[in-house]
Motif scaffolding. Sequence first.
Motif, mmCIF file in Angstrom:
data_model
loop_
_atom_site.group_PDB
_atom_site.id
_atom_site.type_symbol
_atom_site.label_atom_id
_atom_site.label_comp_id
_atom_site.label_asym_id
_atom_site.label_seq_id
_atom_site.Cartn_x
_atom_site.Cartn_y
_atom_site.Cartn_z
ATOM 1 N N ASN A 42 0.794 -1.234 0.000
ATOM 2 C CA ASN A 42 0.000 0.000 0.000
ATOM 3 C C ASN A 42 0.824 1.281 0.000
ATOM 4 O O ASN A 42 0.344 2.318 -0.456
ATOM 5 N N GLU A 43 2.055 1.203 0.517
ATOM 6 C CA GLU A 43 2.829 2.444 0.637
ATOM 7 C C GLU A 43 4.006 2.478 -0.341
ATOM 8 O O GLU A 43 4.111 3.399 -1.152
ATOM 9 N N TYR A 44 4.855 1.468 -0.278
ATOM 10 C CA TYR A 44 6.031 1.497 -1.159
ATOM 11 C C TYR A 44 5.637 1.301 -2.627
ATOM 12 O O TYR A 44 6.049 2.078 -3.496
ATOM 13 N N CYS A 45 4.836 0.270 -2.904
ATOM 14 C CA CYS A 45 4.501 -0.034 -4.301
ATOM 15 C C CYS A 45 3.444 0.908 -4.868
ATOM 16 O O CYS A 45 3.654 1.545 -5.906
ATOM 17 N N ASP A 46 2.297 0.996 -4.192
ATOM 18 C CA ASP A 46 1.172 1.744 -4.765
ATOM 19 C C ASP A 46 1.364 3.252 -4.735
ATOM 20 O O ASP A 46 0.769 3.963 -5.558
ATOM 21 N N TRP A 47 2.187 3.751 -3.811
ATOM 22 C CA TRP A 47 2.358 5.193 -3.727
ATOM 23 C C TRP A 47 3.765 5.659 -4.103
ATOM 24 O O TRP A 47 3.931 6.410 -5.057
ATOM 25 N N TYR A 48 4.761 5.176 -3.368
ATOM 26 C CA TYR A 48 6.080 5.788 -3.588
ATOM 27 C C TYR A 48 6.649 5.482 -4.970
ATOM 28 O O TYR A 48 7.169 6.385 -5.645
ATOM 29 N N ILE A 49 6.570 4.239 -5.390
ATOM 30 C CA ILE A 49 7.107 3.920 -6.719
ATOM 31 C C ILE A 49 6.409 4.749 -7.791
ATOM 32 O O ILE A 49 7.053 5.298 -8.704
ATOM 33 N N GLU A 50 5.083 4.886 -7.666
ATOM 34 C CA GLU A 50 4.338 5.684 -8.645
ATOM 35 C C GLU A 50 4.780 7.148 -8.613
ATOM 36 O O GLU A 50 4.897 7.803 -9.653
ATOM 37 N N LEU A 51 5.045 7.658 -7.412
ATOM 38 C CA LEU A 51 5.439 9.054 -7.274
ATOM 39 C C LEU A 51 6.852 9.323 -7.815
ATOM 40 O O LEU A 51 7.181 10.461 -8.155
ATOM 41 N N THR A 52 7.704 8.301 -7.875
ATOM 42 C CA THR A 52 9.087 8.504 -8.337
ATOM 43 C C THR A 52 9.236 8.376 -9.850
ATOM 44 O O THR A 52 10.278 8.760 -10.392
ATOM 45 N N LYS A 53 8.246 7.844 -10.511
ATOM 46 C CA LYS A 53 8.411 7.534 -11.944
ATOM 47 C C LYS A 53 8.792 8.764 -12.761
ATOM 48 O O LYS A 53 9.698 8.707 -13.612
ATOM 49 N N LYS A 54 8.134 9.880 -12.502
ATOM 50 C CA LYS A 54 8.434 11.078 -13.267
ATOM 51 C C LYS A 54 9.878 11.523 -13.047
ATOM 52 O O LYS A 54 10.582 11.932 -13.985
ATOM 53 N N ARG A 55 10.341 11.428 -11.793
ATOM 54 C CA ARG A 55 11.725 11.836 -11.473
ATOM 55 C C ARG A 55 12.749 10.892 -12.084
ATOM 56 O O ARG A 55 13.834 11.315 -12.489
ATOM 57 N N LEU A 56 12.419 9.629 -12.133
ATOM 58 C CA LEU A 56 13.348 8.645 -12.715
ATOM 59 C C LEU A 56 13.568 8.902 -14.203
ATOM 60 O O LEU A 56 14.631 8.601 -14.742
ATOM 61 N N TYR A 57 12.546 9.468 -14.853
ATOM 62 C CA TYR A 57 12.651 9.693 -16.291
ATOM 63 C C TYR A 57 13.178 11.091 -16.628
ATOM 64 O O TYR A 57 13.248 11.486 -17.776
ATOM 65 N N MET A 58 13.573 11.847 -15.576
ATOM 66 C CA MET A 58 14.080 13.215 -15.784
ATOM 67 C C MET A 58 15.574 13.174 -16.084
ATOM 68 O O MET A 58 16.417 13.357 -15.211
ATOM 69 N N LYS A 59 15.925 12.919 -17.318
ATOM 70 C CA LYS A 59 17.345 12.835 -17.697
ATOM 71 C C LYS A 59 18.054 14.176 -17.507
ATOM 72 O O LYS A 59 19.257 14.232 -17.273
ATOM 73 N N GLU A 60 17.261 15.278 -17.613
ATOM 74 C CA GLU A 60 17.869 16.603 -17.531
ATOM 75 C C GLU A 60 18.186 17.007 -16.094
ATOM 76 O O GLU A 60 18.958 17.934 -15.864
ATOM 77 N N ASN A 61 17.600 16.325 -15.104
ATOM 78 C CA ASN A 61 17.850 16.680 -13.703
ATOM 79 C C ASN A 61 18.405 15.459 -12.982
ATOM 80 O O ASN A 61 17.682 14.708 -12.338
ATOM 81 N N GLN A 62 19.701 15.242 -13.124
ATOM 82 C CA GLN A 62 20.334 14.037 -12.597
ATOM 83 C C GLN A 62 20.308 13.955 -11.073
ATOM 84 O O GLN A 62 20.237 12.871 -10.504
ATOM 85 N N SER A 63 20.390 15.077 -10.404
ATOM 86 C CA SER A 63 20.420 15.046 -8.931
ATOM 87 C C SER A 63 19.090 14.537 -8.385
ATOM 88 O O SER A 63 19.053 13.717 -7.454
ATOM 89 N N GLU A 64 17.965 15.001 -8.958
ATOM 90 C CA GLU A 64 16.649 14.516 -8.536
ATOM 91 C C GLU A 64 16.514 13.027 -8.850
ATOM 92 O O GLU A 64 15.985 12.248 -8.052
ATOM 93 N N ARG A 65 16.982 12.639 -10.018
ATOM 94 C CA ARG A 65 16.912 11.246 -10.438
ATOM 95 C C ARG A 65 17.714 10.361 -9.484
ATOM 96 O O ARG A 65 17.254 9.316 -9.029
ATOM 97 N N GLN A 66 18.940 10.795 -9.144
ATOM 98 C CA GLN A 66 19.796 9.995 -8.274
ATOM 99 C C GLN A 66 19.227 9.884 -6.863
ATOM 100 O O GLN A 66 19.346 8.841 -6.217
ATOM 101 N N THR A 67 18.618 10.944 -6.377
ATOM 102 C CA THR A 67 18.005 10.883 -5.051
ATOM 103 C C THR A 67 16.855 9.881 -5.049
ATOM 104 O O THR A 67 16.717 9.065 -4.128
#
Length: 891
Positions: free
Chosen positions: A651-676
């Motif tokens: 309910n928390e890690y899979c359904d919420w956090y992973i979904e919330l990180t997807k946009k940041r993971l695909y941000m090639k232009e902002n490596q610091s956000e992606r790495q965090t």
Amino acid sequence: MSEDQQMAKIYDPGQVEEKWYQYWEQNGFFTPKVEPEQKPFSIVMPPPNVTGSLHLGHAMDNTLQDILARYKRMQGYNTLWLPGTDHAGIATQAKVEEQLAKEGTNRHELGREKFLERVWAWKEQYGGTITRQLRKLGASCDWSRERFTMDEGCSKAVREVFVNLYNKGLIYRGNYIVNWCSKCHTTISDIEVEHNEREGNLWHIRYPAADGGEGVVVATTRPETMLGDVAVAVHPEDERYRHLAGKNVILPLVKREIPVITDEYVEKEFGTGAVKITPAHDPNDFEMGLRHNLEQINIMNSDATINENGGKYQGLDRYEARRRIVKDLEELGLLVKIEPHTHAVGECYRCSTVVEPRVSRQWFVKMQPLAEPAIKVVQDGDLQFVPDRFARIYTGWLENIRDWCISRQLWWGHRIPVWYCQDCGAEVCVKEDPTACPKCGSHHLQQDPDVLDTWFSSALWPFSTMGWPENTAELKQFYPTSVLVTGRDIIFFWVARMIFMGLEFREDVPFHKVMIHGLILDPQGRKMSKSLGNGVDPIEVINQYGADTLRFMLITGNTPGNDLRFHFEKLESTRNFLNKIWNASRFVLMNLEDYQSEAKEQPAGPYVAELTLADKWILSRYEDTVQNVTAALERFDLGEAGRLLYEFIWNEYCDWYIELTKKRLYMKENQSERQTAQRILFEVLEGTMRLIHPFMPFLTEEIWQHLPIKGKTIMLSSWPQVEGYRNEQVEKDMNVLMDIIRAVRNIRAEMGVAPGRRADILLVAPEKDMLSVLQSGLADIRQLAVAENITILQQMENKPPQSASTVLTGVTVYIPLKGLLDLDKEVAKVRKEIENMIKEQKRLEDKLGNPGFTSKAPEVVVQKEKEKLDDIMARMRSLKLRLSDLSEELE
């Protein structure tokens, strides 16, 4: 990541489980060295029958133990989980005798020595089945220290204990009433008798007075035992029989005069108030016989046929004798009446044969001197039961315990170490086999033919398995053991006996805690049995679903001490959970490619970019889960620990956090956000795998080995620790954002908005603190609520026209509907549904207002109709609110 390093698309337990178990065992990860400086944690496995196979009870019991062992091992304890098997005297001998019968022979034709050779051969052939199956379950036992109740060391311990108790006068031989199984041909202890309700009869039989009078009528459920009657007993205050007390009556059929005695044990209200006394065949009659110095007449052979004391009924089976005795009494006019009667009948727990109480010369352990200290350690808190209600059951049994009959008329087992001199009659009890009588020097010695009750050797299990009577290094480090995990059904068989034996021979408790679990029942709440055909083979379950699925299913929903119902639907949902973990882990790993190369060497330190609210939230939730899971494991609430892990991961890690990180993971232009985002995804996943490893050892090892981390195995990694990320305010703030996203999703679903259609959202929050929370979560709301424009206001005079709304704590959510859907069509649909609801409302009100219905219909039916009306009214309110949102007029 190369193709061979990538995780498979689908988790296949068959490809994983055997591989990792062999790896663990071959590398000695289960085998602790004796390290006096290291804090120990030890468990001895309740030894399953050597010839048995794994059943669901074993699966649950050993899963609980494995979870505790793996947990403590990860905490840095020197952890020993010592496995072994029990020789199971009655069960094993019965199996070999069945085999001999098929060959047209029996043990008596073979002789004792040859028969025992056959049993050992049977043990070698079939004895490894259950230990192989325990490996399939994932049991992390130290197989290098595996023991057997009849191995050389355990046998030495048995001899030592018997001789010591004998010399103390705590073991004696005497004639006493015992439970006799005519099929197993041996005595069994009181607790090995299962009492089941059976429909029978109460036969009323007249015993004529010796002086020619009417005599007395007795009531009995076992007419055949009257052949051994030696008295009739009545209550001393029963006026009906005062004139007979002290006189004699004639025992029908046998024609023997027997006295009428008085005893307060007799229940005046039961039957006729007069009872026949057969000391040799009833435990209560036996005690009464001792009080009144009555003769004991045994009328039954070991095969439950009538012996020479039964006159013309000699040789008949007990039930055939019953039939003929009743017929003969009827012909003599002495059978007064027969009443149907349901009563508890004792049955052998091994073969379900009706047990025959029978006076026999047997070996006994005096229990009172041993029971008293065993009660005290529990009352003083030196040994604790979990749940503690079982302490009352345990002490109650010990306070009323009778002496323990330890001799069994078997050949397979620990033979009683007593020899009888054939010349002088001396009784010799020694630790080593004697060659001559110590009294007269005769070599004509004959050993007692009986063996010890299997539970006698099992009672020594916590210390005999560690090398006692030698003072071994294992005994010094691992005794007393930390906890015993066992079912509530063997508290008396085993737990109590281990406690008093440990106190007697080690002067300490054998374990500090006793964790009691319930039984596994079928979906209808029945015990699983061959006769009902409702059993489930855990190996078949493992082959189909995997060991981790079975393990986690047996744990979740299970509360300490309570029974658990087995449902295949639960297996399916648990397998879905494992697949969820697998898919989430695979997603994270696929997004760690550019992070992986440094990760193994990356020290803990500041995050590259500032943490978002979602980052802080998942770290806080993770640490809260670590704390609560650890606390639940410490109090042995393993089911609750499993539930907490399920809630966090799904309910928390899979359904919420992973979904919330997807946009940041695909941000090639902002490596610091992606790495965090990568680092937090990785660190929480890795920590969570360690947290759930004791429950799912195979899945977590496979995932962990793919993670960018150093180490030989997850099972030797450290248990997760709290590092100070817990933040209740962060969790409150994040819960606001999550509530908003849920509210928007609910409105969209309720209104039938197309999934990909972006909607404008208006958020109104009067408090300044809430405004900043909303501002920080704009990107998350936009992403997960499928939003276009989000407007945040502190105040708003009028509600936006044609909009749906939801009021939450501290914030109101509005979604303008114009342009999202066909409003006229939606209004018409809602109006139609309201019309239908009004019709149904009227129908129910008329029905409930009709006295003919409410007075005649069952209360449960009337209540159901009232509940329907309540549901209709609630639905009407919801529809009217929606209509007011869709149109500008109030309905």
